[in-house]
Design a protein around this motif. Structure first.
Motif, PDB file in Angstrom:
ATOM      1  N   VAL A  94       0.920  -0.811  -0.182  1.00 57.74           N
ATOM      2  CA  VAL A  94      -0.105  -0.177  -0.294  1.00 57.74           C
ATOM      3  C   VAL A  94       0.802   1.219  -0.528  1.00 57.74           C
ATOM      4  N   GLN A  95      -0.012   2.310  -0.290  1.00 58.11           N
ATOM      5  CA  GLN A  95       1.021   3.789  -0.111  1.00 58.11           C
ATOM      6  C   GLN A  95       1.327   4.412   0.712  1.00 58.11           C
ATOM      7  N   GLY A  96      -0.138   3.877   1.706  1.00 51.63           N
ATOM      8  CA  GLY A  96      -0.108   4.506   2.987  1.00 51.63           C
ATOM      9  C   GLY A  96      -1.107   4.114   3.796  1.00 51.63           C
ATOM     10  N   ILE A  97      -1.601   5.413   4.785  1.00 45.81           N
ATOM     11  CA  ILE A  97      -3.061   4.434   5.892  1.00 45.81           C
ATOM     12  C   ILE A  97      -4.151   4.370   5.000  1.00 45.81           C
ATOM     13  N   LYS A  98      -4.184   5.351   3.952  1.00 51.45           N
ATOM     14  CA  LYS A  98      -5.645   5.522   3.112  1.00 51.45           C
ATOM     15  C   LYS A  98      -5.937   4.193   3.154  1.00 51.45           C
ATOM     16  N   GLU A  99      -4.840   3.930   2.166  1.00 52.54           N
ATOM     17  CA  GLU A  99      -5.418   2.931   1.508  1.00 52.54           C
ATOM     18  C   GLU A  99      -5.689   1.270   1.630  1.00 52.54           C
ATOM     19  N   LEU A 100      -5.132   1.325   3.028  1.00 53.32           N
ATOM     20  CA  LEU A 100      -4.662   0.512   3.952  1.00 53.32           C
ATOM     21  C   LEU A 100      -6.047   0.092   4.569  1.00 53.32           C
ATOM     22  N   ASN A 101      -7.397   1.319   5.305  1.00 52.88           N
ATOM     23  CA  ASN A 101      -8.206   1.536   4.936  1.00 52.88           C
ATOM     24  C   ASN A 101      -9.233   1.280   3.972  1.00 52.88           C
ATOM     25  N   ASP A 102      -9.167   1.193   3.188  1.00 51.00           N
ATOM     26  CA  ASP A 102      -9.723   0.779   1.812  1.00 51.00           C
ATOM     27  C   ASP A 102      -9.714   0.223   1.703  1.00 51.00           C
ATOM     28  N   VAL A 133      -6.063  -6.985   4.437  1.00 47.94           N
ATOM     29  CA  VAL A 133      -5.226  -7.313   5.086  1.00 47.94           C
ATOM     30  C   VAL A 133      -5.052  -8.306   5.767  1.00 47.94           C
ATOM     31  N   LYS A 134      -5.850  -8.856   6.147  1.00 47.41           N
ATOM     32  CA  LYS A 134      -5.726  -9.996   7.500  1.00 47.41           C
ATOM     33  C   LYS A 134      -5.484 -11.326   7.301  1.00 47.41           C
ATOM     34  N   GLY A 135      -4.571 -11.894   7.772  1.00 52.49           N
ATOM     35  CA  GLY A 135      -3.620 -13.022   7.733  1.00 52.49           C
ATOM     36  C   GLY A 135      -2.080 -12.199   6.727  1.00 52.49           C
ATOM     37  N   LYS A 136      -2.119 -10.903   6.551  1.00 49.03           N
ATOM     38  CA  LYS A 136      -1.172 -11.087   5.132  1.00 49.03           C
ATOM     39  C   LYS A 136      -0.285  -9.809   6.122  1.00 49.03           C
ATOM     40  N   PHE A 193      -6.972  -4.490  11.220  1.00 51.12           N
ATOM     41  CA  PHE A 193      -7.644  -5.229  10.204  1.00 51.12           C
ATOM     42  C   PHE A 193      -6.875  -6.932  10.375  1.00 51.12           C
ATOM     43  N   GLY A 194      -5.965  -7.312  11.387  1.00 53.88           N
ATOM     44  CA  GLY A 194      -6.102  -8.763  10.945  1.00 53.88           C
ATOM     45  C   GLY A 194      -4.461  -9.418  10.274  1.00 53.88           C
ATOM     46  N   ALA A 195      -3.395  -7.563   9.962  1.00 55.67           N
ATOM     47  CA  ALA A 195      -2.535  -7.969   9.312  1.00 55.67           C
ATOM     48  C   ALA A 195      -1.779  -9.293  10.356  1.00 55.67           C
ATOM     49  N   VAL A 196      -0.948  -9.205  10.210  1.00 54.18           N
ATOM     50  CA  VAL A 196       0.219 -10.340  10.655  1.00 54.18           C
ATOM     51  C   VAL A 196       1.575  -9.814  11.204  1.00 54.18           C
TER      52      VAL A 196
END
Lengths: 460, 460
Positions: A132-140, A145-148, A184-187
C-alpha cells in the motif's frame, strides 16, 4: 599574553574596531573561536567512537551521561548537574533476518525492527504481502489484509527541496502503520525506510501501537529502499509471493537515566533562563553522530565558546542534554516538569537536532513581534552564509516546554539534503561528520544565544 | 499522456497558475525535472566508475570525450561537435615514496608529485629540510636553502568561512614554490597539501617552473596534512633530520584532444551565444567526481532539462565541456581562439567547477548594471534556498573568454566546507557525491540560464 586571554580582553573592552559594531565584533570572535579553537569535534569523536550507540536504557547511554557531565565540569560552568528521569528500555536482540520467497527462490533483504516493536515468533513470520502507499489505502482495503503482511511503500517525495517536509509526508506509515494494520488482522508490517536515496541501509525509528490491546500487537520492521524497490517489483510479477521476517526485540522494564545540565549564571536577570540543547540518546544501529551527537556537542560548544571568550551573560544560560528523545521523549517531559515545579522562567530555548551539516539558519516558534525582532539580526549572520530565518518546528525536546510564555523557541537548520541518508541507520557514524560544518553550526547557535541574551525578548 | 509531455505542455502554455508568475512556474518545472527525472547522477557514475580519472592526454580523457559527445547526441540537441586542441601530457609514473629519516628511524609519509614536476633521480633525493611558511620567508633565507629540501608548510586559514579564500591564501606555495626555491639552489620542495582537514591524503595540483631554464628544474611534491604536521614536529626536535623522496613523473609530447560542444539554437537571436560548462579532465589520483565530473554532468543536465521541458531558447545555448583545465587551460584558450576566429558573440558564460555540493548561489564577473539586473532575480531562487549572489571569480575555463563585451560570466557557488577534503586527492570519488545536491546545482544553473535567456543582458 596567551591568544585566548587577549581575545577575552578585546571582547570585553571592545578594543577591536575597524568600524564594526560591538555585535559584529563579538559574533566574529564567536566564529573565530569555533573555527580555530573548538572542542566539539573531539567530544563527538569520543561520544561516537569510544562510547558508541546510546539507546535509552543502555549502558552506553549511561556512560554518555557521565562523560558529558565531566566535560561540562571541565569548562568551568557555574553549576553542572543531572536530572533523574525514568526511560523506556527497548532492546533489539539478535540481528533481524528477512527474505522474499518467490516460488522456491529466497532473496535476502535488509530489514531492521522499528523501535518499540514486538518480536516475531521465534520461527519468524511467513505470509503473503499487500503493498500500500499509505494508511488511507490500507483503510480502503480493510479486512483484505487479514493474515497478510502489509508493506507500506510510499517513498519520500524527491521534489521538495526541504527534505524534512518529505519526511513529514511519509513518517505516519512508520509511526502508526502497524497499529492501523493490526486493526484489520494483518500479521506484520514492513515499511519502506525514510530515505531519499536508494541504498541497502534499513532505517529504524519509533513506532507506536497507540491504545491497541497488547494481545493485538504485530511485529513491524523497516526495509532498505533498495529492498523496498525489489519487493515492489517482485510483487508486480508474482502477487502471491511470500515474505519472511524474524526479529527478537523486546521491551524491558523502564530504567533510571538522566538529563545532563550545565549553567552559566545570569549577571542581570539570573531568573531568566535561556537553554540550548540536543539529545544524548541515539538509536542503536550506529553511534548517532548526526542524530544527535552533533546537537549535543554543538550545545556544549556554545557554552564553551561564551565561557572561553569571557562572556558574562545577562540571563542564565543553560546547556541541556536531553535523554530519550528517540523513543519516548521522557527527558524533555521531565525537564518541563521540573521547570514548572521550580517555577522557572524560560525566555528562550534552542535545539540542534537536524544533523551536523553546514548551517543555513533557524526555524522559530514564536509570536510575530518576537520573530520580527529576531529577523532584524539576520544581517549580522550574512558574512557567515546564514540566510534562512523561518517560522516552523523548533525541536522535539524543547517542544515539551510550555510553562512560561512568551517563550521563543528555535531549531538550528543545517543543510538537509544528506540528513536522511544517515537518519536512524547504521551509517550515521563519525566519518559522516565534517569538522568545520559542525563548528559553524555551533558558532551560529552561540551567536543567536548571544544576541538574544543581549537584547532579550518582547514580553508584552 | 506521459508525465513529461504533460509538463512540456504546461510549461509552454502557462496553464499551471496558482498565482505564480511565468518565471516562478518555469523555475519550479526546472527544479522538478532535476529532482525527479535527472540523468546527471547516472552520467557521473559512468564517468567516474566506468571511465575513471581523466588527466589530459590519457586514454581515459579521450574516452570521456566520446562518452559525453554520445550522451549529448542522445539528448537531441541541434548540433554536437568536437573542437580539436593540443594538450600537455604529463604522467606520474610509479607511485611516489617518501620518508623522514630521523637518526636511524625511517617514517614513511604520504606524498604525491605535483603536476608538471620533474622526476627525482632514480635513487631518489635525500637532503636536510628547511621549513618555511611561504615564499617570502624563502626569499629571506635565500642561499641558506642551497642543497636542502624546502618544506612549505603554511596551512589553509581555518578562520575564513569561504574556504576558497583560504585556498587562494596558500596556493602560491604549490604553484610557484619549486621555481622560487630552485633559484636559491634548493634540491627539491615539499608542500603541505591544500586541505583544511588533518588526514593522510596528499593533494596534487599544477605547479610551474615559469621561465626557469630546464636544467634548473627541481622535483616537487605535496605531503598530506598529517605528514606535514609530523615533519614539522620532527624538525623542531631534530633540525638536521633528513627527508627522502622519489618520484618518476614525466612530461611527454603534447597530445591531440578535444572540447565537447552541444548546442540548442536560438529562435530569436541565434547569433547571441550563452554557454554553460565544466571541465572534462581531472587529476589522475581519483575519478574527479567533484573536480569536475560534477560540473560536466550538471552542464549537460542544464540542456537536458531545457530540452526535456520543450523550452525554445531565444539565444543559442551551448554546453561546453572543456579539456585540460587542470594543467594548462588549453581547452579554454582554444574555445576563445575559435570564438574570435568565427566572430561569435557571447553574452553569457556559466561554469560549474567548485564541486557537486549543495548550491548556495553564484559568483559574477560583470559590470554593476548587469549585476544589479541579475540581483533582481534573487527572490525567484529563495524557495530553493539559493541566497548568495556576489561579485567574484567565475571559472578558469570561461576566464579565457575576452573577445566579446559586455559578457556576463558566472560561477556556481556550492557549499564549500568539504571541497578541499577531496580536491585533487585520491578520495575525490563518486561515493563523495550526493545525488540531490548534484541535481539541485544543475537546476540552479538551468534556472539562471533560463532567466538570462528570457531577459537578455544590458549592452548599454
Amino acid at each position: 599574553m596567551k591568544k585566548t586571554s587577549l581575545l577575552t580582553v578585546l571582547f570585553l573592552t571592545g578594543l577591536v574596531s575597524f568600524g564594526q559594531t560591538p555585535d559584529e565584533k563579538n559574533i566574529k570572535s564567536i566564529y573565530k573561536s569555533a573555527l580555530t579553537n573548538s572542542k566539539c569535534y573531539t567530544w563527538l569523536e569520543y561520544l561516537s567512537n569510544d562510547i558508541g550507540s546510546r539507546l535509552s536504557g543502555s549502558t552506553n547511554a549511561a556512560e554518555a551521561v557521565q562523560y558529558t557531565k565531566n566535560q561540562l565540569e571541565s569548562i568551568g560552568l557555574d553549576r553542572v548537574y543531572l536530572q533523574e528521569v525514568m526511560v523506556p528500555h527497548w532492546v533489539r536482540g539478535e540481528k533481524e533476518t528477512a527474505y522474499i520467497l518467490d516460488n522456491k527462490t529466497k532473496t535476502v533483504v535488509p530489514i531492521t525492527a522499528l523501535g518499540g516493536s514486538i518480536a516475531t515468533p521465534k520461527t519468524g513470520i511467513t505470509a503473503e504481502v499487500i503493498e500500500v502507499q499509505g494508511i488511507k489505502e490500507l483503510n480502503d482495503l480493510g479486512a483484505k489484509v487479514k493474515g497478510k503482511i502489509v508493506f507500506f511503500n510510499r517513498p519520500m517525495d524527491p521534489e521538495n527541496v526541504e527534505t524534512f517536509k518529505s519526511y513529514g509526508g511519509c513518517v505516519d506509515q512508520r509511526y502508526a502503520g502497524a497499529k492501523e494494520a493490526a486493526k484489520f488482522g494483518a500479521v506484520g508490517t514492513i515499511v519502506r525506510s525514510m530515505n531519499l536515496r536508494l541504498d541497502d541501509f534499513p532505517h529504524t525509528g519509533v513506532q507506536s501501537y497507540g491504545d491497541l490491546p497488547k494481545s493485538e500487537y504485530i511485529p513491524t520492521a523497516a526495509i532498505s529502499t533498495n529492498g523496498a524497490e525489489l519487493l515492489s517489483k517482485s510483487l508486480k510479477q508474482n502477487p502471491t509471493l511470500k515474505f519472511y521476517f524474524k526479529q527478537s526485540c523486546e521491551q524491558l522494564p523502564d530504567v533510571l537515566s538522566h538529563n545532563v545540565i550545565g549553567e552559566m549564571k545570569g549577571t542581570e536577570h539570573p531568573e531568566n533562563i535561556m537553554i540550548v540543547g540536543g539529545h544524548l540518546d541515539s538509536w542503536d544501529l550506529a553511534d548517532g553522530s548526526h542524530d544527535d551527537g552533533a546537537g549535543v556537542v554543538q550545545s556544549m560548544e556554545v557554552v564553551r565558546i561564551l565561557k572561553n571568550l569571557g562572556y558574562k551573560p545577562k540571563n542564565t544560560i543553560r546547556v541541556v542534554l536531553f535523554m530519550n528523545e528517540e523513543n519516548g521523549g521522557k527527558g524533555g517531559a521531565m525537564y518541563e516538569e521540573m521547570a514548572q515545579k521550580n517555577k522557572e522562567n524560560h525566555i528562550f530555548a534552542l535545539e540542534s537536532d537536524s544533523g551536523g551539516f553546514s548551517p543555513r539558519g533557524f526555524s522559530f516558534e514564536t509570536d510575530d513581534d518576537n520573530f520580527k525582532k529576531i529577523e532584524s539580526y539576520k544581517g549580522l549572520f550574512e558574512p557567515y552564509l546564514i540566510h534562512s530565518f523561518v517560522k516552523g518546528h523548533s525541536g522535539s525536546d524543547i517542544g515539551h516546554l510550555t510553562s512560561t510564555k512568551p517563550l521563543v523557541k528555535a531549531g538550528l537548520k543545517p543543510d538537509s539534503q544528506r540528513y536522511f541518508d544517515y537518519h536512524h541507520a547504521a551509517n550515521d557514524k563519525f566519518d559522516a561528520i565534517n569538522k568545520r560544518e559542525l563548528e559553524l553550526g555551533a558558532a551560529t547557535m552561540a551567536s543567536l544565544v548571544y544576541l538574544i541574551d543581549q537584547n532579550g525578548i518582547l514580553t508584552k
